[in-house]
Design an enzyme around this catalytic site. Structure first.
Site, PDB file in Angstrom:
ATOM      1  N   MET A 157     -77.338   8.627 -25.400  1.00  0.00           N
ATOM      2  CA  MET A 157     -78.505   9.119 -24.652  1.00  0.00           C
ATOM      3  C   MET A 157     -79.728   8.291 -25.023  1.00  0.00           C
ATOM      4  O   MET A 157     -79.964   8.013 -26.205  1.00  0.00           O
ATOM      5  CB  MET A 157     -78.772  10.577 -25.012  1.00  0.00           C
ATOM      6  CG  MET A 157     -77.574  11.490 -24.780  1.00  0.00           C
ATOM      7  SD  MET A 157     -77.963  13.163 -25.326  1.00  0.00           S
ATOM      8  CE  MET A 157     -76.396  13.984 -25.011  1.00  0.00           C
ATOM      9  N   HIS A 196     -69.798   7.666 -23.074  1.00  0.00           N
ATOM     10  CA  HIS A 196     -70.481   8.272 -21.930  1.00  0.00           C
ATOM     11  C   HIS A 196     -71.941   7.832 -21.988  1.00  0.00           C
ATOM     12  O   HIS A 196     -72.701   8.307 -22.831  1.00  0.00           O
ATOM     13  CB  HIS A 196     -70.326   9.795 -22.051  1.00  0.00           C
ATOM     14  CG  HIS A 196     -71.026  10.572 -20.991  1.00  0.00           C
ATOM     15  ND1 HIS A 196     -71.196  11.942 -21.063  1.00  0.00           N
ATOM     16  CD2 HIS A 196     -71.609  10.192 -19.827  1.00  0.00           C
ATOM     17  CE1 HIS A 196     -71.840  12.373 -19.995  1.00  0.00           C
ATOM     18  NE2 HIS A 196     -72.114  11.330 -19.234  1.00  0.00           N
ATOM     19  N   HIS A 219     -64.876  11.131 -27.583  1.00  0.00           N
ATOM     20  CA  HIS A 219     -65.946  11.029 -26.586  1.00  0.00           C
ATOM     21  C   HIS A 219     -67.264  10.780 -27.320  1.00  0.00           C
ATOM     22  O   HIS A 219     -67.635  11.526 -28.223  1.00  0.00           O
ATOM     23  CB  HIS A 219     -66.001  12.328 -25.786  1.00  0.00           C
ATOM     24  CG  HIS A 219     -66.958  12.316 -24.645  1.00  0.00           C
ATOM     25  ND1 HIS A 219     -66.662  11.731 -23.428  1.00  0.00           N
ATOM     26  CD2 HIS A 219     -68.215  12.819 -24.524  1.00  0.00           C
ATOM     27  CE1 HIS A 219     -67.696  11.892 -22.603  1.00  0.00           C
ATOM     28  NE2 HIS A 219     -68.659  12.549 -23.253  1.00  0.00           N
ATOM     29  N   MET A 278     -75.377   7.947 -20.927  1.00  0.00           N
ATOM     30  CA  MET A 278     -76.439   8.687 -20.237  1.00  0.00           C
ATOM     31  C   MET A 278     -77.721   7.891 -20.427  1.00  0.00           C
ATOM     32  O   MET A 278     -78.657   8.305 -21.113  1.00  0.00           O
ATOM     33  CB  MET A 278     -76.537  10.104 -20.821  1.00  0.00           C
ATOM     34  CG  MET A 278     -75.345  10.977 -20.437  1.00  0.00           C
ATOM     35  SD  MET A 278     -75.174  12.431 -21.494  1.00  0.00           S
ATOM     36  CE  MET A 278     -74.221  11.725 -22.826  1.00  0.00           C
ATOM     37  N   GLY A 281     -67.224  19.546 -27.257  1.00  0.00           N
ATOM     38  CA  GLY A 281     -68.062  19.277 -28.423  1.00  0.00           C
ATOM     39  C   GLY A 281     -68.145  20.481 -29.326  1.00  0.00           C
ATOM     40  O   GLY A 281     -67.437  20.583 -30.326  1.00  0.00           O
ATOM     41  N   ASP A 310     -66.673  17.579 -18.669  1.00  0.00           N
ATOM     42  CA  ASP A 310     -67.522  17.516 -19.864  1.00  0.00           C
ATOM     43  C   ASP A 310     -68.646  18.541 -19.748  1.00  0.00           C
ATOM     44  O   ASP A 310     -69.443  18.484 -18.820  1.00  0.00           O
ATOM     45  CB  ASP A 310     -68.094  16.080 -19.946  1.00  0.00           C
ATOM     46  CG  ASP A 310     -68.949  15.827 -21.167  1.00  0.00           C
ATOM     47  OD1 ASP A 310     -69.007  16.687 -22.058  1.00  0.00           O
ATOM     48  OD2 ASP A 310     -69.554  14.734 -21.220  1.00  0.00           O
ATOM     49  N   MET A 336     -69.483  16.316 -14.614  1.00  0.00           N
ATOM     50  CA  MET A 336     -70.260  17.074 -15.604  1.00  0.00           C
ATOM     51  C   MET A 336     -70.272  18.546 -15.204  1.00  0.00           C
ATOM     52  O   MET A 336     -70.588  18.883 -14.058  1.00  0.00           O
ATOM     53  CB  MET A 336     -71.699  16.563 -15.675  1.00  0.00           C
ATOM     54  CG  MET A 336     -71.877  15.152 -16.225  1.00  0.00           C
ATOM     55  SD  MET A 336     -71.255  14.929 -17.909  1.00  0.00           S
ATOM     56  CE  MET A 336     -72.212  16.139 -18.832  1.00  0.00           C
ATOM     57  N   SER A 343     -66.044  15.594 -28.501  1.00  0.00           N
ATOM     58  CA  SER A 343     -67.324  14.904 -28.384  1.00  0.00           C
ATOM     59  C   SER A 343     -68.028  14.930 -29.731  1.00  0.00           C
ATOM     60  O   SER A 343     -68.378  16.002 -30.237  1.00  0.00           O
ATOM     61  CB  SER A 343     -68.206  15.596 -27.339  1.00  0.00           C
ATOM     62  OG  SER A 343     -69.543  15.143 -27.479  1.00  0.00           O
ATOM     63  N   ASP A 398     -71.253  10.301 -26.873  1.00  0.00           N
ATOM     64  CA  ASP A 398     -72.370  10.537 -25.956  1.00  0.00           C
ATOM     65  C   ASP A 398     -73.569   9.680 -26.334  1.00  0.00           C
ATOM     66  O   ASP A 398     -74.169   9.864 -27.393  1.00  0.00           O
ATOM     67  CB  ASP A 398     -72.767  12.011 -26.003  1.00  0.00           C
ATOM     68  CG  ASP A 398     -71.770  12.881 -25.258  1.00  0.00           C
ATOM     69  OD1 ASP A 398     -71.465  12.561 -24.101  1.00  0.00           O
ATOM     70  OD2 ASP A 398     -71.296  13.877 -25.842  1.00  0.00           O
TER      71      ASP A 398
HETATM   72  C1  DX5 Z   1     -73.686  16.593 -22.749  1.00  0.00           C
HETATM   73  C2  DX5 Z   1     -72.614  15.685 -23.267  1.00  0.00           C
HETATM   74  C3  DX5 Z   1     -71.379  16.389 -23.650  1.00  0.00           C
HETATM   75  C4  DX5 Z   1     -71.539  17.359 -24.785  1.00  0.00           C
HETATM   76  C5  DX5 Z   1     -70.580  18.472 -24.553  1.00  0.00           C
HETATM   77  O1  DX5 Z   1     -74.743  15.821 -22.286  1.00  0.00           O
HETATM   78  O2  DX5 Z   1     -72.268  14.726 -22.282  1.00  0.00           O
HETATM   79  O3  DX5 Z   1     -70.345  15.473 -23.959  1.00  0.00           O
HETATM   80  O4  DX5 Z   1     -71.313  16.825 -26.044  1.00  0.00           O
HETATM   81  O5  DX5 Z   1     -70.829  19.450 -25.498  1.00  0.00           O
HETATM   82  P1  DX5 Z   1     -70.240  20.902 -25.348  1.00  0.00           P
HETATM   83  O6  DX5 Z   1     -68.756  20.786 -25.364  1.00  0.00           O
HETATM   84  O7  DX5 Z   1     -70.796  21.600 -26.539  1.00  0.00           O
HETATM   85  O8  DX5 Z   1     -70.756  21.465 -24.037  1.00  0.00           O
HETATM   86 ZN    ZN Z   2     -70.431  13.480 -22.582  1.00  0.00          ZN
END
Ligand code: DX5
Ligand code: ZN
Length: 232
Positions: A48, A77, A44, A79, A207, A185, A147, A20, A46
């Site tokens: 947001m 992804h 991946h 969000m 990540g 994730d 998640m 990520s 993210d």
């Molecule tokens: C959280 C994200 C994840 C995040 C995971 O909202 O969707 O993809 O980057 O990060 P780690 O692996 O550090 O939990």
């Molecule tokens: Zn994610």
């Protein structure tokens, strides 16, 4: 109109590792991605919006920049509260897959629009979202994302209470003979990898365990080794 090009997600049912980029240095994204590429199946991404989750990360312009620097499958992804508004910009930017959240409610239109744009479509579920909300769309999507933290931030602690739901999704996919991938994730590292793989996860997003490591490629390879050992 199909805009995404050459969508090859790779073999289904085989473990995939998806770093990520949220945990990477955004000022050096291309370099960070190049480092992990030899050990990665997908990237991946993210997204947001500061509304669906209390954080803002990146959008189509960054996906477009990433696309110019990598051939990896871009697993976006979303969000965000209004994914339907942004599917076309993400497809144009070079995303191959988009994953939208079950908590948004009726997703029939968004799923149909993603397919019309040539995108692969995933369904994400927060830790406290029931299996039933996933079950409803199981035969309509390419991927389910369970998640294992509440979305919004990297570096949070893995929530083991999600494991039974991951198993339930894996069992349903299996029993119905569906070609649906099962992604996890949040808090994925060397300790939690065996747990999610044993529960049936096939795509592991990580990540901080990858980009927070002194050697991100070695960290990626170690997670794969741990996953393959647990899959046996
Ligand atoms: C959280 C994200 C994840 C995040 C995971 O909202 O969707 O993809 O980057 O990060 P780690 O692996 O550090 O939990
Ligand atoms: Zn994610």
């Amino acid at each position: 109109m199909t805009m995404a090009t050459a969508i090859d997600p790779g073999p289904l049912g085989v473990i995939k590792i998806a770093p990520s980029v949220l945990a990477a240095d955004f000022g050096m994204l291309a370099e960070a991605v190049a480092k992990v590429t030899p050990g990665s199946d997908w990237l991946h991404v993210d997204v947001m919006d500061g509304h669906f989750v209390p954080n803002i990360s990146l959008g189509p312009p960054v996906v477009s920049s990433l696309r110019r620097h990598t051939d990896l499958y871009l697993d976006c992804h979303l969000m965000i509260t209004d994914p339907g508004e942004y599917l076309e910009p993400f497809a144009r930017a070079g995303a191959q897959g988009v994953t939208v959240h079950a908590e948004l409610g009726d997703l029939d239109h968004v799923i149909a629009e993603a397919r019309a744009l040539g995108l692969r479509i995933g369904l994400a579920a927060n830790p406290d979202t029931e299996f039933e909300a996933i079950d409803r769309y199981l035969d309509a999507v390419d991927l389910v994302l369970c998640m294992t933290v509440f979305p919004g931030f990297g570096g949070q602690a893995f929530m083991a209470e999600v494991l039974p739901k991951i198993s339930a999704v894996a069992t349903a996919i299996d029993e119905r003979g569906l070609a649906v991938e099962l992604e996890v994730d949040g808090g994925i590292d060397l300790e939690t990898t065996p747990l999610v793989v044993a529960a049936g996860a096939t795509i592991l997003v990580a990540g901080s365990a990858i980009f927070g490591a002194s050697d991100p490629l070695a960290a990626t390879n170690s997670i794969r080794s741990a996953a393959l050992a647990a899959a046996r």
